[in-house]
Design a protein around this motif. Structure first.
Motif, PDB file in Angstrom:
ATOM      1  N   LEU A   1       0.825  -1.199   0.000  1.00 52.22           N
ATOM      2  CA  LEU A   1       0.000   0.000   0.000  1.00 52.22           C
ATOM      3  C   LEU A   1       0.865   1.258   0.000  1.00 52.22           C
ATOM      4  CD1 LEU A   1      -2.792  -1.232   0.030  1.00 52.22           C
ATOM      5  CD2 LEU A   1      -3.282   0.009   2.115  1.00 52.22           C
TER       6      LEU A   1
ATOM      7  N   THR B   1       1.106   3.515  -3.268  1.00 52.53           N
ATOM      8  CA  THR B   1       0.587   4.875  -3.222  1.00 52.53           C
ATOM      9  C   THR B   1       1.656   5.879  -3.631  1.00 52.53           C
ATOM     10  OG1 THR B   1      -0.787   4.138  -1.392  1.00 52.53           O
ATOM     11  CG2 THR B   1      -0.688   6.492  -1.786  1.00 52.53           C
TER      12      THR B   1
ATOM     13  N   ALA C   1       2.098   5.748  -7.280  1.00 47.41           N
ATOM     14  CA  ALA C   1       0.999   6.385  -8.001  1.00 47.41           C
ATOM     15  C   ALA C   1       1.156   7.897  -7.993  1.00 47.41           C
ATOM     16  CB  ALA C   1      -0.334   5.994  -7.385  1.00 47.41           C
ATOM     17  N   PHE C   2       1.528   8.469  -6.834  1.00 49.11           N
ATOM     18  CA  PHE C   2       1.711   9.918  -6.777  1.00 49.11           C
ATOM     19  C   PHE C   2       2.857  10.360  -7.672  1.00 49.11           C
ATOM     20  CE2 PHE C   2      -1.078   9.925  -3.133  1.00 49.11           C
ATOM     21  CZ  PHE C   2      -1.726  11.134  -3.289  1.00 49.11           C
TER      22      PHE C   2
ATOM     23  N   VAL D   1      -1.773  -2.083  -6.574  1.00 50.58           N
ATOM     24  CA  VAL D   1      -2.123  -0.933  -5.733  1.00 50.58           C
ATOM     25  C   VAL D   1      -1.875   0.352  -6.500  1.00 50.58           C
ATOM     26  CG1 VAL D   1      -1.679   0.247  -3.568  1.00 50.58           C
ATOM     27  CG2 VAL D   1      -1.499  -2.241  -3.691  1.00 50.58           C
ATOM     28  N   MET D   2      -0.739   0.403  -7.162  1.00 49.24           N
ATOM     29  CA  MET D   2      -0.388   1.630  -7.871  1.00 49.24           C
ATOM     30  C   MET D   2      -1.435   1.972  -8.924  1.00 49.24           C
ATOM     31  SD  MET D   2       2.882   2.353 -10.243  1.00 49.24           S
ATOM     32  CE  MET D   2       2.257   2.384 -11.891  1.00 49.24           C
TER      33      MET D   2
ATOM     34  N   VAL E   1      -4.742   3.144  -7.266  1.00 50.31           N
ATOM     35  CA  VAL E   1      -4.632   4.485  -6.689  1.00 50.31           C
ATOM     36  C   VAL E   1      -4.518   5.521  -7.800  1.00 50.31           C
ATOM     37  CG1 VAL E   1      -3.203   5.984  -5.264  1.00 50.31           C
ATOM     38  CG2 VAL E   1      -3.650   3.651  -4.547  1.00 50.31           C
TER      39      VAL E   1
ATOM     40  N   LEU F   1      -9.406   9.485  -2.486  1.00 48.15           N
ATOM     41  CA  LEU F   1      -8.438   8.404  -2.330  1.00 48.15           C
ATOM     42  C   LEU F   1      -8.854   7.399  -1.278  1.00 48.15           C
ATOM     43  CD1 LEU F   1      -5.948   8.083  -3.929  1.00 48.15           C
ATOM     44  CD2 LEU F   1      -4.642   9.115  -2.074  1.00 48.15           C
TER      45      LEU F   1
ATOM     46  N   LEU G   1      -8.510   3.346  -1.196  1.00 48.92           N
ATOM     47  CA  LEU G   1      -7.481   2.704  -0.377  1.00 48.92           C
ATOM     48  C   LEU G   1      -8.104   1.660   0.536  1.00 48.92           C
ATOM     49  CD1 LEU G   1      -5.005   5.571   0.536  1.00 48.92           C
ATOM     50  CD2 LEU G   1      -4.637   3.583  -0.920  1.00 48.92           C
TER      51      LEU G   1
END
Ligand code: ATP
Ligand code: MG
Lengths: 308, 278, 394
Positions: free
Chosen positions: A96, A100, A103-104, A183-184, A187, A221, A225
């Motif tokens: 996670l 995350t 992704a950012f 996850v990426m 997100v 988000l 999540l």
């Protein structure tokens, strides 16, 4: 006159159209799952009350709750529960966090973004057996690149897959590597679903980047999540192949999660009844986690008002 | 302001480089190991640059000395069967869940979600006895059947969220024009959710392609092995040269990567939307 | 080509009653217009006729047979959706031809895969292709036949939706605001086309609109709906000449009918301090009523130039010259006021519609007059038309 009208009205109301169509559409899939998931599950439940052995599977006798008594009274079972929880906690938190951050990083433009994203997604697509193969090679005691790296950094060499203090770490790292892209991507999808004009509105209202994040990004988000955390958790509970092929539950049982335990009891110790009981308890754990998740979710929804 | 933005872009690119290296390294290492002679590998002589010139040699060894291509063909059969069966059932079920209200809808929806929780390791024993009774052991069709049970719900979630987004009026209009529910599904729904169908197809295909546990328990004949069991059989054995093993891993991986890259967006939006509503 | 009977038809959405006890009988071959403000339940009504929305209670009958549970396709209807509902993955040609293709489907065409081929083959069949070309020409869509709906403008899409419904000859045409997105010229033209079609095919139409010009020009019968309740059911002329209540009076006509409060005192009927020269036939016992008078029945003269008839002093607030006619907004009263300019100024105004270009000016004092024979009386409490003939019978 009034009477007839109201009688007719009632009839019309009661006569809700019943249609077989949805059942025809969904029936096949439901029957299929009943046959290939529910029936085996019930069979497993049945097995869990017997002392069936692999070598002579028809000779099992019902022994009531003995298997469960045995498991709940044994340290080994609780150890596998703890191992499962530890493995799950580390993989979920690790993937996670990493997912995350990824992704950012990927969400905004920088040179080479497309390429970076493509590479960062790839691990998800690699078949588990291939993942295991390369990680075993990387973790290899004498010729592995992991040890080459630690040695070069002056940290000495480790038995990544042979030393009980590193077994869990190695398995978690390989797992995190494999599942983080999921996850990426999720997100990322959530981030990109934040409407552009919302960003613009907050910008016009003069919000700094911290409050933009808190007021605009986070609400989009958090629901995502939470869902990803649930999926990651229940997938971690049942993840078998990567652990089994990497360590087989070792070294010295440090990576023996519940599912590994189930498999070993069934196929190494040939105790099908005990294996089934172990599996049922594992399933119970998944159910509890899911239930907790839905309760938390409901409370969060209530706090946020009607939406989501 | 501009300077700050440039700085943050720089930090971002640096972080991206780090993450890309972390994600890419094991992949790179598969390629590199496949391209290094086995003797070098076991002397700790692996270089950091793959020797591309060995490509053809390595793959010809793979095709002649191991039955790996045959195993991959078996994988393809299993994967294709899983996809077909999953999509047909998932499309119809997703349509029912998305468009109809009916008694038992909630429990049925839960049934689909619940399969996400079932550990394969728990079901493998009862399924083994079930398949033994049905004469499906040692058969690729048996693998298709069991993989479908796990892959179909995922396809269903993807398709349901896609169908949810098709305006209902299109179907009403088709109904007025005289379409039966089955032709609405074919003529309106399937063409409109085609991209999501493709994504679901990729996911189910590689569920079948990658699956190991059932394949290793149900298939005993070496000739009926699939790619994953074949590849896993190389683990811990020393008769097959390591570079050949890794070239097998590479060949087994490449189709999956290509398809996933092409489909990543669809896959994710389908997965999230599906599971949120789950 | 059925008679449509609504018997206490109601619709609830989750406890929210959207249509309340709808009662009406529509004869065969009528062009029925459902008219009402946004959100009053017009689309819901139409969808219930089509069988797309379940009727919560009451009965809908075609030719005396209850059809509450009849499948939409068995009702032999054509439907134009408010949102067009064009099939995005088909060309305009395929969209328009779709109903005809489905009409020619045999049962075995519904089998997977077979259907695809059958549809393609049917689209090429001479009679179907000919029909498509003909309808496309009528709606000026010939140039767009091979495009996808996405590549069309809003008005073009709407015409495709109309074309799709006109291609068949169903027993009943249901159209939900089919002209709302067209420009004035095209709208006039399409109005004429649809009316001509109605004359030609001699089938029933139910046409939803909130445009009263469409309602007045096309409808043979109009149902005015408000808040799910039928306000009035009648011919356009009846509805225009004798609005059944103040809602209809305000909703129909531009500018709307003037509704002037009148109180009854010992001295007679008082309207803004003027005593009227006439009174309603009976006063119904109410202390106050509303006097309804159509704007075109009101005469306005500059002060001091009366035509000899009894008039009431007023001041002109707005003058809108529309070319052929002039709409004058005024307030009653003999004292001149300084009126604010802007939106608030037009509140509580009464209107007169005068022929030609009239020399009247903002702020000018004037005299207003009308014939007692043109006046309708409405109850202040219930808003109902005070109908002398009805009064006599009850
Ligand atoms: N599916 C639904 N669920 C709940 N309420 C609905 C639903 N469909 C319509 N309504 C409500 O019913 C009322 C009537 O809707 P309808 O669409 O019939 O209005 P309309 O007269 O066609 O309006 P417009 O002129 O804007 O198209 C509205 O208040 C609407 O909010
Ligand atoms: Mg409407």
């Amino acid at each position: 006159m009034t009477v007839t009208t109201s009688a007719r009205t009632q009839r019309a109301t009661r006569r809700r159209r019943f249609s077989w169509t949805p059942y025809l559409f969904i029936g096949l899939a439901v029957l299929y799952l009943l046959l290939f998931a529910v029936v085996p599950l019930l069979k497993g439940l049945d097995l869990s009350f017997t002392n069936t052995r692999l070598l002579n599977p028809t000779a099992g006798k019902y022994i009531g709750f003995d298997n469960y008594d045995h498991l709940l009274g044994s340290g080994a079972f609780f150890k596998s529960v703890v191992t499962t929880l530890v493995y799950t906690a580390f993989t979920v938190v690790g993937s996670l966090a990493l997912g995350t951050v990824s992704a950012f990083v990927i969400n905004r433009f920088f040179p080479g973004r497309i390429l970076a994203r493509a590479v960062m997604v790839m691990p998800w697509a690699v078949p588990t057996v291939a993942v295991v193969l390369v990680f075993r090679w990387i973790y290899n005691d004498s010729t592995g690149v992991a040890n080459a790296a630690t040695a070069a950094l002056g940290l000495g060499e480790r038995g990544w897959l042979t030393d009980p203090s590193y077994g869990m770490l190695s398995v978690v790292l390989a797992t995190v590597w494999k599942v983080t892209p999921f996850v990426m991507l999720v997100v990322l999808a959530a981030l990109q679903s934040v409407p552009e004009d919302l960003y613009e509105a907050t910008k016009i209202d003069g919000a700094d980047s911290y409050s933009t994040f808190k007021l605009v990004v986070l609400p989009f988000l958090l629901p995502t999540l939470r869902v990803v955390a649930l999926l990651m958790t229940i997938w971690s509970f049942r993840r078998f192949e990567i652990i089994w092929l990497l360590t087989g539950g070792g070294p010295v049982d440090v990576t023996t999660t519940i599912v590994i335990d189930v498999y070993r009891q069934a196929f190494n110790n040939s105790q099908l009844g005990l294996a089934a009981a172990t599996g049922m308890l594992g399933l119970l754990l998944s159910l509890i986690v899911t239930a907790v998740y839905f309760v938390v979710e409901q409370r969060a929804n209530k706090q946020n008002g009607v939406n989501a | 302001m501009i300077a700050r933005r440039r700085l943050s872009t720089g930090v971002r690119a640096l972080l991206a480089l780090l993450l890309t290296c972390l994600a890419g390294f094991p992949l790179f290492w598969i390629i590199n190991t496949a391209m290094t002679p086995t003797t070098d590998l076991f002397q700790g002589q692996q270089r950091l640059v793959p020797d591309i010139s060995r490509t053809l040699d390595v793959f010809s060894v793979l095709t002649t000395d191991t039955p790996f291509l045959g195993w991959m063909a078996n994988s393809a059969v299993v994967a294709f069967g899983t996809t077909l069966l999953s999509l047909v059932m998932a499309t119809m079920a997703a349509y029912a869940l998305s468009r109809y209200k009916f008694v038992g809808k909630g429990p049925m929806g839960f049934l689909f979600f619940a399969t996400q929780m079932l550990p394969e390791a728990l079901l493998v024993v009862p399924l083994y006895s079930l398949f033994a009774a049905l004469g499906l052991l040692n058969q690729l069709s048996g693998l298709v059947l069991v993989n479908t049970a796990f892959a179909m719900p995922v396809a269903l979630f993807i398709l349901k969220s896609a169908i949810d987004n098709v305006p209902y009026e299109l179907e009403e209009s088709a109904r007025v024009d005289g379409c039966s529910p089955l032709s609405i599904l074919q003529v309106m729904v399937v063409p409109l959710v085609a991209p999501s169908m493709a994504a679901a197809a990729v996911i189910t295909f590689f569920d079948g392609w990658n699956e190991y546990l059932f394949a290793t328990t149900f298939i005993r004949d070496r000739s009926s092995w699939v790619g994953s069991t074949g590849l896993a059989s190389f683990i811990g054995e020393f008769s097959t040269p390591l570079d050949t093993v890794f070239s097998a891993a590479l060949v087994f991986t490449i189709p999956a990567i290509i398809f996933f890259l092409l489909m990543q967006r669809k896959i994710v939006s389908g997965l999230t939307a599906g599971s949120v509503k789950g | 080509m059925p008679t449509i009977e609504f018997d206490q038809v109601s619709k609830n959405f989750a406890g929210n009653t959207v249509i309340k006890g709808f009662d009406a009988t529509v004869a065969d071959k009528e062009f029925l217009v459902l008219l009402g403000p946004s959100g009053c339940g017009k689309s819901t009504m139409l969808r219930m006729i089509a069988g797309l929305t379940d009727i919560s209670s009451g009965e809908l009958r075609f030719d005396g047979v209850a059809v509450n549970d009849l499948e939409p396709k068995k009702r032999n209807i054509a439907f134009v959706f408010q949102s067009y509902a064009l099939y995005p993955h088909m060309s305009v040609r395929a969209n328009i031809g779709f109903p005809l293709v489905m009409d020619n489907f045999k049962w075995w065409h519904h089998i997977p895969l077979v259907g695809g081929f059958a549809r393609r083959a049917l689209m090429k069949r001479g009679d179907i292709a000919g029909e498509i070309d003909q309808v496309a020409e009528m709606l000026e869509l010939t140039d767009y036949l091979d495009r996808r709906p996405k590549a069309l403008s809003g008005g073009q899409r709407q015409r495709v939706a109309v074309a799709r419904s006109l291609i068949r000859e169903p027993a009943l045409y249901l159209l939900d605001e089919p002209l709302s997105n067209l420009d004035a010229k095209l709208r006039t033209q399409m109005r004429a086309e649809i009316s001509a079609l109605h004359d030609r095919v001699q089938k029933s139409f139910v046409y939803v609109t909130h445009d009263q010009v469409e309602a007045m020009t096309m409808g043979t019968r109009i149902i005015v709906l408000n808040d799910g309740v039928v306000q009035q059911y009648g011919t356009p002329k009846e509805i225009y000449d004798r609005p059944a209540n103040t809602f209809v009076a305000r909703f129909i006509g531009s500018p709307p009918m003037n509704l002037v409060p009148v109180t009854f005192t010992d001295r007679g009927a008082d309207m803004f301090g003027n005593t009227l020269s006439f009174a309603p036939p009976e006063t119904l016992g109410e202390q106050a009523m509303q006097l309804g008078i159509r704007a075109e029945k009101v005469r306005v003269h500059a002060a001091g130039q009366d035509d000899g008839q009894a008039g009431y002093p007023a001041q002109i607030v707005t003058v809108e010259n529309l070319g052929a006619e002039t709409v004058v907004g005024f307030k009653f009263g003999s004292e001149p006021h300084d009126f604010e300019v802007g939106a608030r100024a037009s509140r509580d105004l009464f209107y007169a519609k005068l022929v030609g270009d009239v020399r009247l000016e903002h702020g000018q004092m004037c005299t207003v007059s009308f014939d007692p024979g043109d006046v309708l009386w409405y109850s202040t409490e219930s808003g109902e038309l005070f109908d002398s003939t009805q009064m006599a019978s009850s």
